[in-house]
Design a protein around this motif. Structure first.
Motif, PDB file in Angstrom:
ATOM      1  N   ARG A  19       0.853  -1.181   0.000  1.00  0.00           N
ATOM      2  CA  ARG A  19       0.000   0.000   0.000  1.00  0.00           C
ATOM      3  C   ARG A  19       0.901   1.247   0.000  1.00  0.00           C
ATOM      4  N   ARG A  21       0.681   5.748  -0.978  1.00  0.00           N
ATOM      5  CA  ARG A  21      -0.323   6.810  -1.114  1.00  0.00           C
ATOM      6  C   ARG A  21      -0.600   7.163  -2.556  1.00  0.00           C
ATOM      7  N   SER A  76       6.384   0.570   6.661  1.00  0.00           N
ATOM      8  CA  SER A  76       7.768   0.932   6.342  1.00  0.00           C
ATOM      9  C   SER A  76       7.795   2.320   5.729  1.00  0.00           C
ATOM     10  N   VAL A  78       8.423   6.629   6.083  1.00  0.00           N
ATOM     11  CA  VAL A  78       9.560   7.464   6.465  1.00  0.00           C
ATOM     12  C   VAL A  78       9.842   7.360   7.981  1.00  0.00           C
ATOM     13  N   GLU A  79      11.146   7.453   8.345  1.00  0.00           N
ATOM     14  CA  GLU A  79      11.566   7.266   9.754  1.00  0.00           C
ATOM     15  C   GLU A  79      11.232   8.517  10.579  1.00  0.00           C
ATOM     16  N   THR A  83       4.665  10.584  12.007  1.00  0.00           N
ATOM     17  CA  THR A  83       4.061   9.971  10.811  1.00  0.00           C
ATOM     18  C   THR A  83       3.671   8.521  11.105  1.00  0.00           C
ATOM     19  N   SER A 106      14.011   1.589  12.030  1.00  0.00           N
ATOM     20  CA  SER A 106      15.416   1.263  12.287  1.00  0.00           C
ATOM     21  C   SER A 106      15.812   1.551  13.726  1.00  0.00           C
ATOM     22  N   HIS A 127      12.119  -5.897  11.797  1.00  0.00           N
ATOM     23  CA  HIS A 127      13.075  -4.988  11.167  1.00  0.00           C
ATOM     24  C   HIS A 127      13.973  -5.721  10.173  1.00  0.00           C
ATOM     25  N   VAL A 222      21.852   3.268   2.664  1.00  0.00           N
ATOM     26  CA  VAL A 222      20.812   3.379   3.698  1.00  0.00           C
ATOM     27  C   VAL A 222      19.942   4.607   3.440  1.00  0.00           C
ATOM     28  N   THR A 226      17.542   8.958   6.327  1.00  0.00           N
ATOM     29  CA  THR A 226      17.272   7.868   7.274  1.00  0.00           C
ATOM     30  C   THR A 226      18.427   7.761   8.275  1.00  0.00           C
ATOM     31  N   LYS A 261      19.141   7.041  -3.485  1.00  0.00           N
ATOM     32  CA  LYS A 261      17.767   7.279  -3.944  1.00  0.00           C
ATOM     33  C   LYS A 261      17.606   8.625  -4.647  1.00  0.00           C
TER      34      LYS A 261
HETATM   35  N1  LIG Z   1      17.081   2.387   4.205  1.00  0.00           N
HETATM   36  C1  LIG Z   1      17.457   1.388   4.955  1.00  0.00           C
HETATM   37  O1  LIG Z   1      18.591   0.884   4.831  1.00  0.00           O
HETATM   38  C2  LIG Z   1      16.521   0.800   5.960  1.00  0.00           C
HETATM   39  C3  LIG Z   1      16.800  -0.467   6.502  1.00  0.00           C
HETATM   40  C4  LIG Z   1      15.915  -1.020   7.422  1.00  0.00           C
HETATM   41  C5  LIG Z   1      14.792  -0.310   7.814  1.00  0.00           C
HETATM   42  N2  LIG Z   1      14.561   0.933   7.284  1.00  0.00           N
HETATM   43  C6  LIG Z   1      13.357   1.639   7.737  1.00  0.00           C
HETATM   44  O2  LIG Z   1      12.358   1.486   6.757  1.00  0.00           O
HETATM   45  C7  LIG Z   1      11.508   2.639   6.764  1.00  0.00           C
HETATM   46  C8  LIG Z   1      11.470   3.236   5.365  1.00  0.00           C
HETATM   47  O3  LIG Z   1      12.800   3.529   4.976  1.00  0.00           O
HETATM   48  P1  LIG Z   1      13.225   3.631   3.432  1.00  0.00           P
HETATM   49  O4  LIG Z   1      14.705   3.604   3.385  1.00  0.00           O
HETATM   50  O5  LIG Z   1      12.419   2.697   2.601  1.00  0.00           O
HETATM   51  O6  LIG Z   1      12.745   5.151   3.171  1.00  0.00           O
HETATM   52  P2  LIG Z   1      12.324   5.872   1.806  1.00  0.00           P
HETATM   53  O7  LIG Z   1      12.507   7.331   2.045  1.00  0.00           O
HETATM   54  O8  LIG Z   1      13.003   5.229   0.640  1.00  0.00           O
HETATM   55  O9  LIG Z   1      10.779   5.502   1.694  1.00  0.00           O
HETATM   56  C9  LIG Z   1       9.826   5.958   2.617  1.00  0.00           C
HETATM   57  C10 LIG Z   1       8.504   5.994   1.889  1.00  0.00           C
HETATM   58  O10 LIG Z   1       7.477   6.303   2.830  1.00  0.00           O
HETATM   59  C11 LIG Z   1       6.526   7.063   2.136  1.00  0.00           C
HETATM   60  N3  LIG Z   1       5.648   7.692   3.116  1.00  0.00           N
HETATM   61  C12 LIG Z   1       5.907   8.743   3.924  1.00  0.00           C
HETATM   62  N4  LIG Z   1       4.824   8.992   4.705  1.00  0.00           N
HETATM   63  C13 LIG Z   1       3.880   8.058   4.391  1.00  0.00           C
HETATM   64  C14 LIG Z   1       2.567   7.771   4.845  1.00  0.00           C
HETATM   65  N5  LIG Z   1       2.005   8.507   5.802  1.00  0.00           N
HETATM   66  N6  LIG Z   1       1.896   6.729   4.286  1.00  0.00           N
HETATM   67  C15 LIG Z   1       2.484   5.972   3.339  1.00  0.00           C
HETATM   68  N7  LIG Z   1       3.721   6.198   2.853  1.00  0.00           N
HETATM   69  C16 LIG Z   1       4.405   7.230   3.376  1.00  0.00           C
HETATM   70  C17 LIG Z   1       7.352   8.021   1.307  1.00  0.00           C
HETATM   71  O11 LIG Z   1       6.597   8.562   0.250  1.00  0.00           O
HETATM   72  C18 LIG Z   1       8.434   7.069   0.794  1.00  0.00           C
HETATM   73  O12 LIG Z   1       8.031   6.430  -0.400  1.00  0.00           O
HETATM   74  C19 LIG Z   1      12.066   3.591   7.826  1.00  0.00           C
HETATM   75  O13 LIG Z   1      11.397   3.381   9.038  1.00  0.00           O
HETATM   76  C20 LIG Z   1      13.522   3.137   7.924  1.00  0.00           C
HETATM   77  O14 LIG Z   1      14.110   3.444   9.163  1.00  0.00           O
HETATM   78  C21 LIG Z   1      15.372   1.486   6.353  1.00  0.00           C
END
Ligand SMILES: NC(=O)c1ccc[n+]([C@@H]2O[C@H](COP(=O)([O-])OP(=O)(O)OC[C@H]3O[C@@H](n4cnc5c(N)ncnc54)[C@H](O)[C@@H]3O)[C@@H](O)[C@H]2O)c1
Length: 269
Positions: A19, A21, A76, A78-79, A83, A106, A127, A222, A226, A261
């Protein structure tokens, strides 16, 4: 991360719904999944029937209510705690009563997400690591509110999708990031002190420690936004200066250089 997690679940024979947005985000997630699977078919690592079976297990939606029949929902986004809390409030309303609500955070406090729901005993961290399709580890994070049943179900799910699960308490950074991020932050300090070039620091840590990539390549993978958020949470939790985000990281994020990215971070891609 979300696309990778959906692919891993689908590979394990589980029906996954992604899912997002917007339709554009869903198209980009499907492109990532299709691209990766097709490359594996070309290399002879995956047959076409298996690729089609994985793809058939994945569907997409922009409508959160379409998740109402899911047994496990892994957010998953934004960190950012606010939100994530907002999303957990919405998920709590639409998810069926037996569903587990999990976060791929994370470093953020899982109990802070659990407490905004009416089912705190059914909330935990699941995680994954980046890329989720490749790295075997999954940390199963137990907030103080989680029931044993929730942790058992999360552990069973992780095993069913072929990952190596470890259990950890709900402390900032869990196991891996609590140990990894002081190292990454200190690599930026070393660069800033002029001790060595970015390329040479990366080469040194690959060649000297047998790491698959150096600290700057890893920060870019990463995502610098983030990474900044992870360091801020760790610093606020433990107060240790090794976690205080280096100003260079803040500068890059402020300039929109978020890593791979955005095609530029410490390196340009
Ligand atoms: N990047 C990494 O290496 C990594 C590893 C493990 C865990 N994580 C965790 O995974 C999560 C996402 O990280 P990422 O690297 O994929 O980030 P990212 O920035 O690539 O993606 C985050 C996505 O969330 C979307 N988003 C934001 N608010 C939203 C909402 N209210 N509803 C739906 N979508 C929404 C954004 O549009 C974006 O597409 C974070 O919590 C991060 O800590 C990241």
């Amino acid at each position: 991360m979300a696309a990778g997690i959906a692919e891993v679940a689908a590979r394990g024979g589980i029906r996954a719904i992604i899912r997002a947005r917007s339709e554009a985000s869903l198209a980009s997630a499907l492109k990532q999944i299709n691209g990766g699977l097709s490359r594996q078919v070309e290399k002879g690592k995956l047959d076409v029937a298996e690729r089609d079976r994985i793809l058939a297990n994945i569907s997409t939606t922009t409508d959160l209510r379409k998740l109402s029949d899911c047994d496990i929902i892994i957010e998953s986004v934004v960190e950012d705690l606010t939100t994530k809390q907002e999303l957990f409030r919405e998920l709590d309303v639409i998810a069926k009563p037996s569903a587990i609500l999990a976060t791929n955070t994370s470093t953020l406090s899982v109990v802070e997400m659990a407490k905004v729901t009416k089912r705190p005993d059914q909330v935990c961290g699941i995680h994954f690591f980046n890329p989720a399709t490749v790295l075997p580890l999954v940390e199963i994070v137990r907030p103080i509110t989680a029931s044993d049943d929730t942790i058992s179900l999360a552990t069973e799910f992780v095993r069913a999708i072929g990952k190596d699960g470890v259990q950890v308490l709900d402390r900032a950074g869990f196991i891996v990031n609590a140990l990894l991020f002081p190292y990454l932050n200190n690599a930026i300090r070393m660069l800033d002190a002029g001790t060595a070039s970015m390329e040479d620091i990366d080469t040194a840590m690959k060649g000297g420690c047998n790491f698959p990539m150096g600290p700057f390549a890893l920060l870019d993978l990463v995502g610098l936004d983030t990474s900044l958020s992870i360091l801020e949470t760790l610093h606020a939790s433990f107060g240790d200066d090794n976690f205080a985000p280096h100003p260079r990281l803040r500068e890059l994020v402020a300039h929109g250089r978020l890593g791979r990215k955005t095609k530029a971070g410490f390196y340009v891609y």
